[in-house]
Structure formats: C-alpha cells, structure tokens
Scaffold this motif. Structure first.
Motif, PDB file in Angstrom:
ATOM      1  N   PHE A 225      49.983  44.761  42.513  1.00 51.73           N
ATOM      2  CA  PHE A 225      49.523  43.698  43.431  1.00 51.73           C
ATOM      3  C   PHE A 225      48.176  44.139  44.047  1.00 51.73           C
ATOM      4  O   PHE A 225      48.231  44.567  44.966  1.00 51.73           O
ATOM      5  N   PHE A 226      46.902  44.424  43.869  1.00 50.42           N
ATOM      6  CA  PHE A 226      45.671  44.268  44.638  1.00 50.42           C
ATOM      7  C   PHE A 226      45.388  42.781  44.688  1.00 50.42           C
ATOM      8  O   PHE A 226      45.583  42.092  43.762  1.00 50.42           O
ATOM      9  N   LEU A 227      44.827  42.378  45.773  1.00 50.85           N
ATOM     10  CA  LEU A 227      44.449  41.000  45.918  1.00 50.85           C
ATOM     11  C   LEU A 227      42.989  40.848  45.583  1.00 50.85           C
ATOM     12  O   LEU A 227      42.194  41.726  45.812  1.00 50.85           O
ATOM     13  N   SER A 228      42.668  39.692  45.026  1.00 50.43           N
ATOM     14  CA  SER A 228      41.287  39.504  44.570  1.00 50.43           C
ATOM     15  C   SER A 228      40.344  39.151  45.707  1.00 50.43           C
ATOM     16  O   SER A 228      39.206  38.772  45.480  1.00 50.43           O
ATOM     17  N   ASN A 229      40.844  39.260  46.949  1.00 49.09           N
ATOM     18  CA  ASN A 229      39.987  39.095  48.130  1.00 49.09           C
ATOM     19  C   ASN A 229      39.222  37.779  48.118  1.00 49.09           C
ATOM     20  O   ASN A 229      38.067  37.706  48.521  1.00 49.09           O
ATOM     21  N   GLY A 230      39.899  36.739  47.630  1.00 47.46           N
ATOM     22  CA  GLY A 230      39.288  35.416  47.672  1.00 47.46           C
ATOM     23  C   GLY A 230      38.171  35.230  46.679  1.00 47.46           C
ATOM     24  O   GLY A 230      37.468  34.230  46.733  1.00 47.46           O
ATOM     25  N   GLN A 231      38.003  36.148  45.738  1.00 43.05           N
ATOM     26  CA  GLN A 231      36.895  36.035  44.813  1.00 43.05           C
ATOM     27  C   GLN A 231      37.204  35.085  43.666  1.00 43.05           C
ATOM     28  O   GLN A 231      36.322  34.645  42.956  1.00 43.05           O
ATOM     29  N   VAL A 232      38.484  34.796  43.462  1.00 42.09           N
ATOM     30  CA  VAL A 232      38.877  33.954  42.353  1.00 42.09           C
ATOM     31  C   VAL A 232      39.592  32.730  42.878  1.00 42.09           C
ATOM     32  O   VAL A 232      40.494  32.835  43.688  1.00 42.09           O
ATOM     33  N   THR A 429      41.600  46.184  40.106  1.00 46.21           N
ATOM     34  CA  THR A 429      42.520  45.288  39.405  1.00 46.21           C
ATOM     35  C   THR A 429      43.155  44.283  40.358  1.00 46.21           C
ATOM     36  O   THR A 429      43.880  44.665  41.275  1.00 46.21           O
ATOM     37  N   PRO A 430      42.920  42.995  40.148  1.00 46.66           N
ATOM     38  CA  PRO A 430      43.611  41.976  40.942  1.00 46.66           C
ATOM     39  C   PRO A 430      45.119  42.092  40.745  1.00 46.66           C
ATOM     40  O   PRO A 430      45.601  42.243  39.623  1.00 46.66           O
ATOM     41  N   GLY A 431      45.854  42.058  41.825  1.00 49.53           N
ATOM     42  CA  GLY A 431      47.300  42.173  41.750  1.00 49.53           C
ATOM     43  C   GLY A 431      47.828  43.581  41.945  1.00 49.53           C
ATOM     44  O   GLY A 431      49.026  43.807  41.805  1.00 49.53           O
ATOM     45  N   TRP A 432      46.952  44.547  42.297  1.00 51.00           N
ATOM     46  CA  TRP A 432      47.406  45.932  42.429  1.00 51.00           C
ATOM     47  C   TRP A 432      48.503  46.083  43.478  1.00 51.00           C
ATOM     48  O   TRP A 432      49.510  46.761  43.255  1.00 51.00           O
TER      49      TRP A 432
END
Length: 454
Positions: A225-232, A429-432
């Motif tokens: 799970f890292f989040l893409s911080n609103g980039q996508v 990684t998005p979702g880290w």
C-alpha cells in the motif's frame, strides 16, 4: 517541514489537504504506529504524546491535526480565507473543529474501531450516536454551503476527512440531505481530495484485513500500500471486477499496478478459506477457480502476472511499466517467471508451512530462500531495477513477495543490491502502504498459529 503520518489516518489526511490548499510541500515520514514506531525515543523527543500527525517546522514541533491545520494557515496562508480573522467567524470554525473531534469522529471511533479487535462494529447505541452526530451536522448546514458559513474553511477540510471516512466504512448518510449536498461540493472544491481518497482506500484495506483477522481467516500466499499522493486520477470503468482476497499478495500486486495506472476496480471478495471459489457462479467465470481474477467488460483473465501485463498494455498511458521493446519485455517476463517459480514458492515452503503446524520449514527450505535472494541480488548488480534501468511490473510483482520476507524477519540486509532496490521501490510504488499492512496481517496470523501450537 517534516510530517510524521500514516496515510489512512483521518487527521493526517486533514493536514495533507490543508497543505495542498496552501501550496506547501511536506517532507512526509511514514510512522507505523501498528509496529510501535511512535514509541521510539527519537520520536518521543519530538512529541512526548507520541501521536500522529506530528509536524516539525524548522525545529518547531506541533501535533493534533486540527492544531496543525490552523497553524499552517496562520503561518503560511497568503490570506485569511481558510481561517478568517473575524472573531465571530473564527469562533464558529473552532466550534466545528471541536465538534469534528469530540462528536463526529468520536462516534466513528466508538462504532467502527471495534472491527479491529473483534471483526464486529460497536453496539446499536453507538450507531445511534453516529446518527445523532450527522443530524447535528445536517442542521449546521441548513441554508448554507459550508460547515462554518459562506466560504470553505479549515473546518470543512477537517470534517471532509471524517465524513469521507464514514463513506468508505459503509455508513449511508444520504438521508441527511444537507450533508450530502455539502459533501458533493466539498469533494470538488477541496485541494488534495484525491490524496484523501487514496488514504481512505488504505484504511479500508486495513479494515478489511482486520475483519478477516478477527474471524481467524488466513491464506497461505504472499501478501501486499504506498499511496500515489493524489498524483493519479482514477480512470477505470466501473464494471472492471476484481475477484480477490485482501491478504493475498498476488491480489495486492494487481492492486498496486492498478493504482500506478490510475485504475479503480469493483472489488469482490472471494473467501477461498470458506470455499467460495468453488461456487458454480465463480467457476463459470474462472474454471481454474483461482484468485485474483479480473473481469473487464466481459473479458476474463486470471494469474496475477498475466493480469499485470494486460492492465498495462490496455490502460497504460505509455509503455513504461512494460516496454514494447522485445528484449526488454523478455527480461521482464523472465523476472515475472522467476517471481512465480522461485520467490513465492520459497516463501511458501519455508515461512507459510507455519500455517499448518506452527513450525517453519526445514533448513533445506531456508537454504533455498537464501539461494533465491542470491539470484535476485545478482540480477540487481549495477542496476536500479530488477529488469534493467527502468521501473516495471516486474518490480511491483517481486516487491509483493520481498516485503513478505521482510515482515517475517528475513535479513535482506545481507544482500546489498536487494536492500538498495527494496528501499527505493518502497518509496516509488503506488500501493506500498496497503501492501505493508497486508504483510503485517500475515505475520500476525502466523504468530497466532505458532502460539496456539505451543
């Protein structure tokens, strides 16, 4: 400006949205409270209450999300729009902030937090407190566009973080017409909404995992799970069904690639521990009755690595995750097969044997783990990513498995190229974070099995 946070936390999401509204860049530092990282002496020195979010601004340390939000606006706001200087307007905003903390969010915690411990929500009385809180908020919004008057303020942002948390948790507030009207508008006008939503998806995944854990459900597969911080921004069609189980790493690798592509899935849980994969309706979809299974506008595909490549080729805005160059594709494919034939099997054969009897595998099984990491270390010699100088779906697939070895205590540090790569891909990684939350739950399940076997 260091910001200690976890993406799923409502208070942390409040600060992120306020910062976005002010055009501020936060140096985000993940603090895993599930692992007790908030109790480390260096963090306790910053915040003796050891809570998140915590902001350190040029040596000045402040915590409690609403206090941080107000501080940021007062120090860095180009005007007083989000927090007017007029005493009466400020008083109403402060009241709403206290309402958010002491009534609205408190009702959420009392009803939904028991899910983490027991897999079941709070009492009917606790649910009534939520309904009462939303009744108050509905009244506050009668005849006005925002929660504290005629303009967007920090109170709207804080309450938006909380109300959106209720939404993903399944609370239906549609009968509160003023709240629904406000919510639809606030989502559109609040900077950072997308990142807030990404954080909520993280929280939801954790809730799902905790509910499964509380019901003594476990799976003997890798976990992500890292989040893409609103980039996508989500662009996927709503009828892209993903049949999955939150704890299964292969499923989470699909979620991470989907997040990297800005896709959203209609997630459908298949509880393989209860034999749901053998239901005739599911066998019609996938005769191999395995998960993950993707159904995209009538097209059905399973096996996680095949799904990853399919998603990139169909929905990728470019070919960066799976280049069209034949040689590059060949290397990526090799790494994907390596992941399937060595990385996951060695994980399962050594660590996941504990699911059966509470005991890890044999010394020979452990040697195979070491040998596999030796191979991976060699692949990464002189390059940043597992398939060359370009980040690809192979990195995401292998990350899902390596993180499981990490959470189980395998010393990745003995393999310097792997350790260097791992530190890098966790960040990009998005979702880290969702992946890590799943890994922690697998660890918990194994430890429970080991304890019961003693």
């Amino acid at each position: 400006m260091d910001f200690y946070y976890m993406p799923g936390s409502g208070g942390c999401r409040t600060v992120v949205m306020v910062a976005k509204a002010l055009g501020l860049e936060l140096n985000k530092k993940l603090l895993n409270t599930m692992e007790g990282e908030q109790l480390k002496p260096e963090f306790v020195k910053l915040n003796p209450q050891h809570t998140i979010p915590t902001l350190v601004d040029n040596g000045f340390s402040i915590w409690e999300s609403r206090a941080i939000a107000v501080y940021l606006v007062e120090k860095y706001g180009k005007d007083d729009y989000l927090l007017p200087k007029d005493p009466q307007k400020r008083a109403v905003i402060n009241q709403r902030l206290y309402f958010d903390m002491g009534t609205l969010y408190d009702s959420f915690a009392k009803y939904y937090y028991p899910l983490f411990r027991t897999g079941k929500p709070g009492t009917d009385e606790d649910l009534k407190k939520i309904e009462t809180a939303f009744g108050f908020l509905d009244t506050f919004l009668e005849g006005q566009e925002y929660v504290a008057g005629g303009q967007l303020t920090v109170a709207d942002i804080a309450i938006l973080a909380t109300v959106s948390t209720f939404e993903v948790s399944g609370f239906d507030f549609s009968k509160y017409s003023n709240v629904s009207r406000w919510y639809d508008n606030a989502k559109k006008v609040t900077p950072g909404w997308e990142e807030n939503w990404e954080g909520l998806m993280a929280m939801k995944a954790l809730f799902d995992a905790r509910k499964l854990a509380a019901n003594n459900l476990w799976v003997s597969q890798a976990v992500i799970f890292f989040l893409s911080n609103g980039q996508v921004e989500p662009i996927a069609p709503s009828d892209m069904d993903l049949y999955y189980l939150p704890l299964v790493g292969a499923c989470r690798s699909v979620l991470m690639v989907g997040k990297a592509l800005g896709l959203e899935f209609n997630k459908k849980i298949i509880n393989t521990l209860e034999g749901e994969q053998l239901n005739p309706d599911f066998i019609k979809i996938n005769p191999q009755h395995s998960i993950p299974t993707l159904v995209d506008n009538g097209f059905t595909i399973w096996e996680s690595r095949a799904i990853l490549v399919y998603l990139v080729e169909k929905y990728g805005k470019d070919d960066s995750l799976y280049p069209k160059d034949i040689q590059k594709q060949a290397v990526i494919n090799q790494r994907l097969y390596f992941d399937m034939s060595l990385m996951y099997p060695t994980l399962a054969n050594y660590y996941y044997k504990a699911f059966a009897n509470g005991q890890f595998g044999s010394e020979e099984d452990y040697k195979k783990v070491q040998e596999t990491f030796g191979f991976l270390n060699t692949f990464l010699d002189g390059q940043d990513y597992v398939a060359g100088d370009q980040y690809s779906v192979a990195d995401i697939a292998i990350l899902a498995n390596v993180s499981n070895f990490d959470v189980m205590g395998f010393d990745i540090g003995k393999y310097p190229n792997v350790a260097r790569w791992y530190d890098l891909v966790k960040k990009i990684t998005p979702g880290w974070e969702e992946n890590w939350a799943g890994a922690l739950d697998v660890k918990q399940k194994i430890e429970q099995k080991q304890n019961s076997a003693k």
